[in-house]
Design a protein around this motif. Structure first.
Motif, short mmCIF file in Angstrom:
data_model
loop_
_atom_site.label_atom_id
_atom_site.label_comp_id
_atom_site.label_asym_id
_atom_site.label_seq_id
_atom_site.Cartn_x
_atom_site.Cartn_y
_atom_site.Cartn_z
N LEU A 109 -3.65 4.83 -1.45
CA LEU A 109 -4.57 5.63 -0.65
C LEU A 109 -4.26 7.08 -0.99
O LEU A 109 -3.16 7.56 -0.73
CB LEU A 109 -4.36 5.39 0.84
CG LEU A 109 -4.51 3.95 1.31
CD1 LEU A 109 -4.13 3.82 2.78
CD2 LEU A 109 -5.93 3.47 1.08
N ALA A 110 -5.23 7.76 -1.61
CA ALA A 110 -4.98 9.12 -2.10
C ALA A 110 -5.78 10.14 -1.30
O ALA A 110 -6.92 9.90 -0.91
CB ALA A 110 -5.33 9.21 -3.57
N GLU B 103 1.01 1.97 9.86
CA GLU B 103 1.00 3.42 9.68
C GLU B 103 -0.30 3.85 8.99
O GLU B 103 -0.72 3.26 8.00
CB GLU B 103 2.20 3.84 8.84
CG GLU B 103 2.36 5.33 8.67
CD GLU B 103 3.61 5.69 7.86
OE1 GLU B 103 4.17 6.76 8.12
OE2 GLU B 103 4.02 4.91 6.98
N ASP B 104 -0.93 4.90 9.51
CA ASP B 104 -2.12 5.45 8.88
C ASP B 104 -1.76 6.06 7.53
O ASP B 104 -0.69 6.65 7.37
CB ASP B 104 -2.76 6.52 9.76
CG ASP B 104 -3.43 5.94 11.00
OD1 ASP B 104 -3.81 4.75 10.97
OD2 ASP B 104 -3.56 6.68 11.99
N GLY B 105 -2.68 5.94 6.57
CA GLY B 105 -2.45 6.45 5.23
C GLY B 105 -2.17 7.93 5.18
O GLY B 105 -1.27 8.38 4.45
N ASP B 106 -2.90 8.72 5.98
CA ASP B 106 -2.68 10.17 5.95
C ASP B 106 -1.30 10.54 6.51
O ASP B 106 -0.65 11.46 6.01
CB ASP B 106 -3.79 10.92 6.68
CG ASP B 106 -3.95 10.52 8.12
OD1 ASP B 106 -3.57 9.39 8.51
OD2 ASP B 106 -4.47 11.34 8.90
N VAL B 107 -0.83 9.80 7.50
CA VAL B 107 0.49 10.05 8.07
C VAL B 107 1.57 9.72 7.03
O VAL B 107 2.51 10.49 6.81
CB VAL B 107 0.70 9.24 9.37
CG1 VAL B 107 2.12 9.34 9.86
CG2 VAL B 107 -0.30 9.69 10.43
N THR C 217 0.84 -1.20 0.00
CA THR C 217 0.00 0.00 0.00
C THR C 217 0.87 1.24 0.00
O THR C 217 1.79 1.37 0.80
CB THR C 217 -0.92 0.02 1.24
OG1 THR C 217 -1.74 -1.15 1.21
CG2 THR C 217 -1.81 1.25 1.24
N SER C 218 0.58 2.14 -0.92
CA SER C 218 1.21 3.45 -0.98
C SER C 218 0.18 4.49 -0.56
O SER C 218 -1.02 4.25 -0.64
CB SER C 218 1.70 3.77 -2.39
OG SER C 218 2.81 2.99 -2.73
N ALA C 219 0.66 5.64 -0.15
CA ALA C 219 -0.23 6.75 0.19
C ALA C 219 0.38 8.02 -0.39
O ALA C 219 1.60 8.18 -0.42
CB ALA C 219 -0.38 6.89 1.71
N GLY D 35 4.31 7.22 -1.53
CA GLY D 35 5.27 6.19 -1.17
C GLY D 35 4.62 5.15 -0.28
O GLY D 35 3.46 5.29 0.12
N LEU D 36 5.37 4.12 0.01
CA LEU D 36 4.85 2.99 0.78
C LEU D 36 4.51 3.38 2.21
O LEU D 36 5.23 4.17 2.84
CB LEU D 36 5.86 1.85 0.80
CG LEU D 36 6.13 1.16 -0.53
CD1 LEU D 36 7.24 0.13 -0.37
CD2 LEU D 36 4.86 0.51 -1.05
#
Length: 153
Positions: free
Chosen positions: A86-87, A49-53, A4-6, A43-44
């Protein structure tokens, strides 16, 4: 389970309509590529880790400035690499001339035994919605429609 990337899609209102800040990946593989080569800063995510962080961390690493403001979730997207993205959207401004990206090392040229350092992002630029549709990687193009649905054109 896929990685998962954010990431954050920075946008701003302009006289010609909404503009999006996109980044071009550094390194020799991407050096001559333009169409379908750009991305949002992303990035990963780390374990737990929360996506927004993660999105805020990656934005800061790739552009050299910490993003400020409230993030608007745009959703989860599947990339061609089978990764999940996660965008988040963030309205703001950034001067591409102020880009300071982190770097990575790789063997270059291949099988030479020599290691070279390259910037993770070699440039950033603002694009209108239609131009962004051709610049973005194919798997990230749905971000534009998600942004327009969330904040308007």
């Amino acid at each position: 389970m896929p990685e998962t990337s954010a990431g954050i899609l920075l946008h701003r209102a302009a006289a010609s309509g909404r503009e999006l800040l996109l980044v071009h990946p550094g390194g020799p593989f991407w050096a001559g590529k333009d169409e379908a080569a750009w991305s949002i800063p992303k990035g990963l995510t780390g374990p737990g880790e929360d996506g927004d962080v993660a999105a805020r961390r990656e934005f800061a690493e790739e552009l050299g400035v910490a993003p400020e403001g409230d993030l608007i979730p745009l959703g989860e997207f599947r990339l061609s690499s089978s990764k999940r993205l996660l965008a988040f959207a963030l309205e703001g401004d950034f001067d591409p001339e102020r880009l300071v990206s982190n770097s990575f090392e790789m063997e270059w040229p291949p099988r030479s035994g020599r290691r070279q350092s390259f910037p993770e992002v070699d440039r950033a630029a603002w694009f209108g919605l239609e131009a962004a549709r051709t610049k973005l990687h194919l798997g990230q193009r749905p971000l534009i429609d998600a942004l327009v649905a969330a904040v308007g054109g």
